[in-house]
Design a protein around this motif. Structure first.
Motif, PDB file in Angstrom:
ATOM      1  N   ASP A   1       0.959  -1.520  -0.180  1.00 19.64           N
ATOM      2  CA  ASP A   1       0.106  -0.033   0.007  1.00 19.64           C
ATOM      3  C   ASP A   1       0.612   1.325   0.220  1.00 19.64           C
ATOM      4  O   ASP A   1       0.092   2.468   0.327  1.00 19.64           O
ATOM      5  CB  ASP A   1      -1.204  -0.031   1.412  1.00 19.64           C
ATOM      6  CG  ASP A   1      -1.848  -1.562   0.975  1.00 19.64           C
ATOM      7  OD1 ASP A   1      -2.529  -1.564  -0.190  1.00 19.64           O
ATOM      8  OD2 ASP A   1      -2.300  -0.945   2.300  1.00 19.64           O
ATOM      9  N   ALA A   2       1.738   1.511  -0.629  1.00 19.05           N
ATOM     10  CA  ALA A   2       2.796   2.208  -0.356  1.00 19.05           C
ATOM     11  C   ALA A   2       2.663   3.242  -1.165  1.00 19.05           C
ATOM     12  O   ALA A   2       2.512   3.083  -2.814  1.00 19.05           O
ATOM     13  CB  ALA A   2       4.369   1.869  -0.470  1.00 19.05           C
ATOM     14  N   VAL A   3       2.368   4.355  -0.814  1.00 17.26           N
ATOM     15  CA  VAL A   3       2.694   5.433  -1.792  1.00 17.26           C
ATOM     16  C   VAL A   3       4.257   7.178  -1.659  1.00 17.26           C
ATOM     17  O   VAL A   3       3.856   7.296  -0.509  1.00 17.26           O
ATOM     18  CB  VAL A   3       0.819   6.356  -1.392  1.00 17.26           C
ATOM     19  CG1 VAL A   3       1.007   7.669  -2.424  1.00 17.26           C
ATOM     20  CG2 VAL A   3       0.312   4.779  -1.872  1.00 17.26           C
ATOM     21  N   ALA A   4       3.669   7.161  -2.585  1.00 20.80           N
ATOM     22  CA  ALA A   4       4.853   8.517  -2.569  1.00 20.80           C
ATOM     23  C   ALA A   4       3.868   9.767  -3.418  1.00 20.80           C
ATOM     24  O   ALA A   4       3.614   9.244  -4.883  1.00 20.80           O
ATOM     25  CB  ALA A   4       6.084   7.777  -3.442  1.00 20.80           C
ATOM     26  N   SER A   5       3.977  10.707  -3.375  1.00 19.61           N
ATOM     27  CA  SER A   5       3.169  11.520  -4.375  1.00 19.61           C
ATOM     28  C   SER A   5       4.033  13.360  -4.219  1.00 19.61           C
ATOM     29  O   SER A   5       4.803  13.142  -3.227  1.00 19.61           O
ATOM     30  CB  SER A   5       2.147  12.005  -3.731  1.00 19.61           C
ATOM     31  OG  SER A   5       2.086  12.355  -2.407  1.00 19.61           O
ATOM     32  N   VAL A   6       3.817  14.169  -5.046  1.00 25.56           N
ATOM     33  CA  VAL A   6       3.868  15.068  -4.845  1.00 25.56           C
ATOM     34  C   VAL A   6       3.140  16.222  -5.093  1.00 25.56           C
ATOM     35  O   VAL A   6       2.437  15.923  -6.284  1.00 25.56           O
ATOM     36  CB  VAL A   6       5.486  15.369  -5.616  1.00 25.56           C
ATOM     37  CG1 VAL A   6       5.537  14.990  -7.343  1.00 25.56           C
ATOM     38  CG2 VAL A   6       6.442  17.032  -4.790  1.00 25.56           C
ATOM     39  N   ARG A   7       3.419  17.081  -5.503  1.00 28.03           N
ATOM     40  CA  ARG A   7       2.026  18.458  -6.094  1.00 28.03           C
ATOM     41  C   ARG A   7       3.348  19.882  -6.512  1.00 28.03           C
ATOM     42  O   ARG A   7       3.807  20.386  -5.525  1.00 28.03           O
ATOM     43  CB  ARG A   7       1.067  19.336  -5.177  1.00 28.03           C
ATOM     44  CG  ARG A   7      -0.091  20.004  -5.300  1.00 28.03           C
ATOM     45  CD  ARG A   7      -0.494  20.775  -4.212  1.00 28.03           C
ATOM     46  NE  ARG A   7      -0.162  21.490  -3.217  1.00 28.03           N
ATOM     47  CZ  ARG A   7       0.432  21.835  -1.996  1.00 28.03           C
ATOM     48  NH1 ARG A   7      -1.872  22.342  -1.458  1.00 28.03           N
ATOM     49  NH2 ARG A   7       0.203  22.287  -1.029  1.00 28.03           N
ATOM     50  N   ILE A   8       2.890  19.810  -7.332  1.00 27.65           N
ATOM     51  CA  ILE A   8       3.614  21.136  -7.924  1.00 27.65           C
ATOM     52  C   ILE A   8       2.982  21.649  -8.381  1.00 27.65           C
ATOM     53  O   ILE A   8       1.798  22.053  -9.623  1.00 27.65           O
ATOM     54  CB  ILE A   8       4.220  20.307  -9.510  1.00 27.65           C
ATOM     55  CG1 ILE A   8       3.267  19.379 -10.197  1.00 27.65           C
ATOM     56  CG2 ILE A   8       5.957  19.704  -8.766  1.00 27.65           C
ATOM     57  CD1 ILE A   8       4.241  18.699 -11.117  1.00 27.65           C
ATOM     58  N   MET A   9       2.615  22.748  -8.661  1.00 29.13           N
ATOM     59  CA  MET A   9       2.005  24.508  -9.161  1.00 29.13           C
ATOM     60  C   MET A   9       3.062  25.072  -9.948  1.00 29.13           C
ATOM     61  O   MET A   9       4.510  25.876  -9.589  1.00 29.13           O
ATOM     62  CB  MET A   9       1.723  24.982  -7.893  1.00 29.13           C
ATOM     63  CG  MET A   9       0.697  23.502  -6.600  1.00 29.13           C
ATOM     64  SD  MET A   9      -0.570  25.219  -5.661  1.00 29.13           S
ATOM     65  CE  MET A   9       1.330  25.495  -3.627  1.00 29.13           C
ATOM     66  N   PRO A  10       2.218  26.120 -10.592  1.00 23.55           N
ATOM     67  CA  PRO A  10       3.496  27.415 -11.565  1.00 23.55           C
ATOM     68  C   PRO A  10       3.503  28.333 -10.178  1.00 23.55           C
ATOM     69  O   PRO A  10       3.060  28.718  -9.153  1.00 23.55           O
ATOM     70  CB  PRO A  10       2.280  27.678 -12.313  1.00 23.55           C
ATOM     71  CG  PRO A  10       0.793  27.838 -12.290  1.00 23.55           C
ATOM     72  CD  PRO A  10       0.965  26.034 -10.874  1.00 23.55           C
ATOM     73  N   THR A  11       5.103  29.071 -10.248  1.00 17.76           N
ATOM     74  CA  THR A  11       4.911  29.907  -9.317  1.00 17.76           C
ATOM     75  C   THR A  11       4.431  31.465  -9.908  1.00 17.76           C
ATOM     76  O   THR A  11       4.715  32.994  -8.983  1.00 17.76           O
ATOM     77  CB  THR A  11       6.222  30.445  -8.858  1.00 17.76           C
ATOM     78  OG1 THR A  11       7.153  30.714  -9.905  1.00 17.76           O
ATOM     79  CG2 THR A  11       7.097  29.120  -8.385  1.00 17.76           C
ATOM     80  N   THR A  12       3.751  31.542 -11.236  1.00 19.59           N
ATOM     81  CA  THR A  12       3.182  32.538 -11.415  1.00 19.59           C
ATOM     82  C   THR A  12       1.798  32.786 -10.822  1.00 19.59           C
ATOM     83  O   THR A  12       0.931  34.066 -10.714  1.00 19.59           O
ATOM     84  CB  THR A  12       2.849  32.554 -12.947  1.00 19.59           C
ATOM     85  OG1 THR A  12       2.287  31.575 -12.805  1.00 19.59           O
ATOM     86  CG2 THR A  12       4.141  32.879 -13.596  1.00 19.59           C
ATOM     87  N   GLY A  13       1.013  32.230  -9.903  1.00 19.46           N
ATOM     88  CA  GLY A  13       0.258  32.498  -9.345  1.00 19.46           C
ATOM     89  C   GLY A  13       0.580  32.306  -8.123  1.00 19.46           C
ATOM     90  O   GLY A  13       1.467  31.963  -7.264  1.00 19.46           O
TER      91      GLY A  13
ATOM     92  N   THR B   1       1.301  30.776  -4.092  1.00 19.74           N
ATOM     93  CA  THR B   1       2.219  29.619  -3.958  1.00 19.74           C
ATOM     94  C   THR B   1       1.980  29.175  -2.183  1.00 19.74           C
ATOM     95  O   THR B   1       1.715  30.307  -1.882  1.00 19.74           O
ATOM     96  CB  THR B   1       3.944  30.001  -4.388  1.00 19.74           C
ATOM     97  OG1 THR B   1       4.069  31.238  -3.959  1.00 19.74           O
ATOM     98  CG2 THR B   1       3.556  29.946  -5.967  1.00 19.74           C
ATOM     99  N   MET B   2       2.468  28.550  -1.560  1.00 18.68           N
ATOM    100  CA  MET B   2       2.623  28.671  -0.262  1.00 18.68           C
ATOM    101  C   MET B   2       3.936  28.785   0.364  1.00 18.68           C
ATOM    102  O   MET B   2       3.815  29.799   1.044  1.00 18.68           O
ATOM    103  CB  MET B   2       2.570  26.387   0.561  1.00 18.68           C
ATOM    104  CG  MET B   2       1.459  25.694  -0.378  1.00 18.68           C
ATOM    105  SD  MET B   2       2.339  24.305   0.102  1.00 18.68           S
ATOM    106  CE  MET B   2       1.321  24.769   2.171  1.00 18.68           C
ATOM    107  N   LEU B   3       4.472  29.007  -0.559  1.00 13.99           N
ATOM    108  CA  LEU B   3       6.006  29.990  -0.434  1.00 13.99           C
ATOM    109  C   LEU B   3       5.881  31.034   0.343  1.00 13.99           C
ATOM    110  O   LEU B   3       6.304  31.918   0.660  1.00 13.99           O
ATOM    111  CB  LEU B   3       7.203  29.548  -0.976  1.00 13.99           C
ATOM    112  CG  LEU B   3       8.749  30.613  -0.888  1.00 13.99           C
ATOM    113  CD1 LEU B   3       9.302  30.212   0.251  1.00 13.99           C
ATOM    114  CD2 LEU B   3      10.333  30.166  -1.572  1.00 13.99           C
ATOM    115  N   ARG B   4       4.775  31.850  -1.388  1.00 11.53           N
ATOM    116  CA  ARG B   4       4.947  33.429  -1.225  1.00 11.53           C
ATOM    117  C   ARG B   4       3.688  33.598  -0.113  1.00 11.53           C
ATOM    118  O   ARG B   4       3.988  34.600   0.932  1.00 11.53           O
ATOM    119  CB  ARG B   4       4.342  34.157  -2.788  1.00 11.53           C
ATOM    120  CG  ARG B   4       4.129  35.874  -2.842  1.00 11.53           C
ATOM    121  CD  ARG B   4       3.226  35.872  -4.211  1.00 11.53           C
ATOM    122  NE  ARG B   4       4.734  35.354  -5.211  1.00 11.53           N
ATOM    123  CZ  ARG B   4       3.929  33.946  -5.946  1.00 11.53           C
ATOM    124  NH1 ARG B   4       3.019  33.820  -5.868  1.00 11.53           N
ATOM    125  NH2 ARG B   4       5.152  33.620  -6.799  1.00 11.53           N
TER     126      ARG B   4
END
Length: 194
Positions: A64-76, A78-81
């Motif tokens: 049942d192992a899962v690996a995942s990631v979410r990607i978003m453009p930085t032009t909209g 973002t969590m960082l901003r």
């Protein structure tokens, strides 16, 4: 097996999406620095619902192992901003059509095993390949300093931009360069003896 879909397409991959959310929850429980820094730490947040990000999810056939990631453009948004910038006063405001934000990198696979490491590498290779195909030159992410051991194990260390303290936990902002060389490096890692 690797799945790629946006939030708007999640209904076509509902069982995979639900496994990803369960994996996120388990990951947060195993890495309490996220939960200590952010209360509550939702498994599906406003960026999922508001920005229709793109997900890359790997499922291990034999478990049942899962690996995942979410990607978003930085032009909209973002969590960082919007979430992290108060904690990193010297971090530049990253807005570029050729930089993506990577968030929610998580795995329930045992990355000390060959199968678990390869599952995570498959996800990262897919991120790099998709980024390269779309003209993306860098991926930026925020992570607890303690997570560096995972990146070391995967031999995929980010270039550190800055560090900060979030509610008593050390966090970093780093970038990964996207190039044919870095993509080849991830491929070669999987071919090495474990």
């Amino acid at each position: 097996m690797i799945y790629e879909f946006s939030y708007d397409e999640r209904h076509q991959f509902l069982s995979v999406y639900e496994k990803m959310l369960i994996s996120r929850k388990n990951f947060f429980e195993n890495y309490p620095e996220w939960g200590q820094a952010f209360q509550p730490c939702p498994v599906e947040d406003e960026y999922d619902r508001r920005c229709s990000p793109f997900y890359i999810v790997g499922l291990q056939d034999s478990s049942d192992a899962v690996a995942s990631v979410r990607i978003m453009p930085t032009t909209g948004p973002t969590m960082l901003r919007e979430e992290f910038s108060p904690y990193f006063p010297y971090c530049p405001d990253i807005i570029s059509p050729d930089i993506w934000e990577l968030s929610y990198l998580s795995t329930t696979a045992d990355t000390t095993s060959l199968a678990g490491r390869n599952l995570m590498l498959d996800v990262l290779k897919t991120v790099y390949a998709r980024a390269f195909a779309n003209g993306i030159k860098q991926v930026v992410g925020t992570y607890p300093r303690s997570k560096l051991r995972l990146y070391r194990r995967l031999e995929c260390l980010p270039f550190p931009l800055c560090e900060g303290d979030i509610n008593g936990q050390e966090f970093c902002v780093g970038v990964w360069d996207i190039s044919p060389l870095t993509l080849r490096h991830l491929t070669e890692l999987q071919l090495r003896p474990f």
